[in-house]
Design a protein around this motif. Structure first.
Motif, mmCIF file in Angstrom:
data_model
loop_
_atom_site.group_PDB
_atom_site.id
_atom_site.type_symbol
_atom_site.label_atom_id
_atom_site.label_comp_id
_atom_site.label_asym_id
_atom_site.label_seq_id
_atom_site.Cartn_x
_atom_site.Cartn_y
_atom_site.Cartn_z
ATOM 1 N N LYS A 46 2.264 -18.737 18.654
ATOM 2 C CA LYS A 46 3.022 -17.218 17.718
ATOM 3 C C LYS A 46 3.981 -16.514 18.646
ATOM 4 O O LYS A 46 5.097 -16.382 18.339
ATOM 5 N N HIS A 47 3.610 -16.435 19.908
ATOM 6 C CA HIS A 47 4.577 -16.014 20.939
ATOM 7 C C HIS A 47 5.769 -16.920 21.219
ATOM 8 O O HIS A 47 6.757 -16.061 21.151
ATOM 9 N N LEU A 48 5.638 -17.836 21.216
ATOM 10 C CA LEU A 48 6.748 -18.894 21.393
ATOM 11 C C LEU A 48 7.773 -18.829 20.199
ATOM 12 O O LEU A 48 8.880 -18.768 20.586
ATOM 13 N N SER A 49 7.114 -18.728 19.162
ATOM 14 C CA SER A 49 8.186 -18.345 17.864
ATOM 15 C C SER A 49 8.847 -17.080 17.963
ATOM 16 O O SER A 49 9.994 -16.958 17.771
ATOM 17 N N ASP A 50 7.943 -15.840 18.394
ATOM 18 C CA ASP A 50 8.636 -14.681 18.414
ATOM 19 C C ASP A 50 9.607 -14.569 19.331
ATOM 20 O O ASP A 50 10.652 -13.860 19.207
ATOM 21 N N ASN A 51 9.369 -15.211 20.558
ATOM 22 C CA ASN A 51 10.185 -15.263 21.681
ATOM 23 C C ASN A 51 11.644 -16.103 21.302
ATOM 24 O O ASN A 51 12.727 -15.403 21.550
ATOM 25 N N ALA A 52 11.425 -16.954 20.722
ATOM 26 C CA ALA A 52 12.811 -17.815 20.140
ATOM 27 C C ALA A 52 13.674 -16.641 19.340
ATOM 28 O O ALA A 52 14.753 -16.898 19.493
#
Length: 236
Positions: A46-52
């Motif tokens: 989820k963090h990787l998605s939000d960060n993108a």
């Protein structure tokens, strides 16, 4: 300094790898602990998605000549999104990650050479710096997923970049000498009492990144030095 095209290519390859790793996970595996204290694998995805999406936001604002925050709601908004999204089914998290990464790469594809030099609010740096930051996010968090990808799988190129970025973690009062045993690499950082740390290049990078190493490191001290704080990112 790498060109924008070189960085984007490396990030794109790392994005493909992330999807391959997440695709392996079932819901029970997604809910298992990651390598990050207090985070499941779902939290990492989820963090990787939000960060993108946050870096897409930085890129599109830069092209308009604007400065915007990384996340709506700042750190609290970032943390809330990760905590609430981590429990979703892994198929949904995979789809979200795929869409977020595609959106970021689409924004980057529209940027001119001048756009890459434009300022962003993230680190008070440039748009190109956000692409380098995404490279670090994708490579290091791929290891945090504990899905078979390890620091030994990092490219030499990435390990060198990580060591350069993380040099500010050198402890105060220490002259830290990093010496690779598998590559022609020696770097001296900081001032003070001399401490040497040696081992495979990728393990040196993993240690500086606060991650477990694969082959192990040697040091002239009884114990490895305690590193300083991670270079601060505003709500990264």
């Amino acid at each position: 300094m790498k060109t924008p095209d070189e960085v984007v290519l490396r990030v794109s390859l790392a994005h493909v790898r992330l999807l391959e790793l997440v695709e392996q996970l079932g819901d029970r595996q997604k809910d298992a602990a990651s390598a990050l204290p207090g985070w499941s694998r779902g939290h990492v995805v989820k963090h990787l998605s939000d960060n993108a999406r946050a870096f897409e936001r930085q890129a599109r604002a830069a092209m308009r000549g604007e400065l915007v925050d990384m996340y709506d709601g700042g750190q609290a908004g970032r943390d809330s999104s990760i905590d609430s999204g981590a429990a979703r089914p892994v198929t949904e998290l995979y789809e979200e990650l795929d869409l977020a990464q595609r959106g970021l790469e689409d924004a980057w594809s529209r940027m001119t050479e001048a756009d890459w030099r434009r300022p962003v609010r993230f680190r008070r740096a440039t748009a190109l710096d956000t692409a380098l930051a995404r490279w670090r996010e994708a490579e290091i968090h791929a290891v945090d997923l504990k899905a078979g990808y390890r620091p030994r799988d990092w490219s030499v190129d990435f390990a060198l970049h990580a060591l350069d970025f993380l040099s500010s973690r050198t402890p105060t009062g220490v002259q830290l000498v990093l010496r690779a045993t598998d590559e022609e690499f020696t770097r001296t950082l900081g001032r003070g009492r001399r401490v040497e740390v040696s081992g495979p290049l990728r393990d040196l990078a993993a240690w500086m990144a606060g991650r477990d190493v694969d082959a192990g490191l040697m040091t002239t001290d009884p114990h490895l030095p305690t590193l300083g704080a991670w270079p601060p990112d505003p709500a990264d």
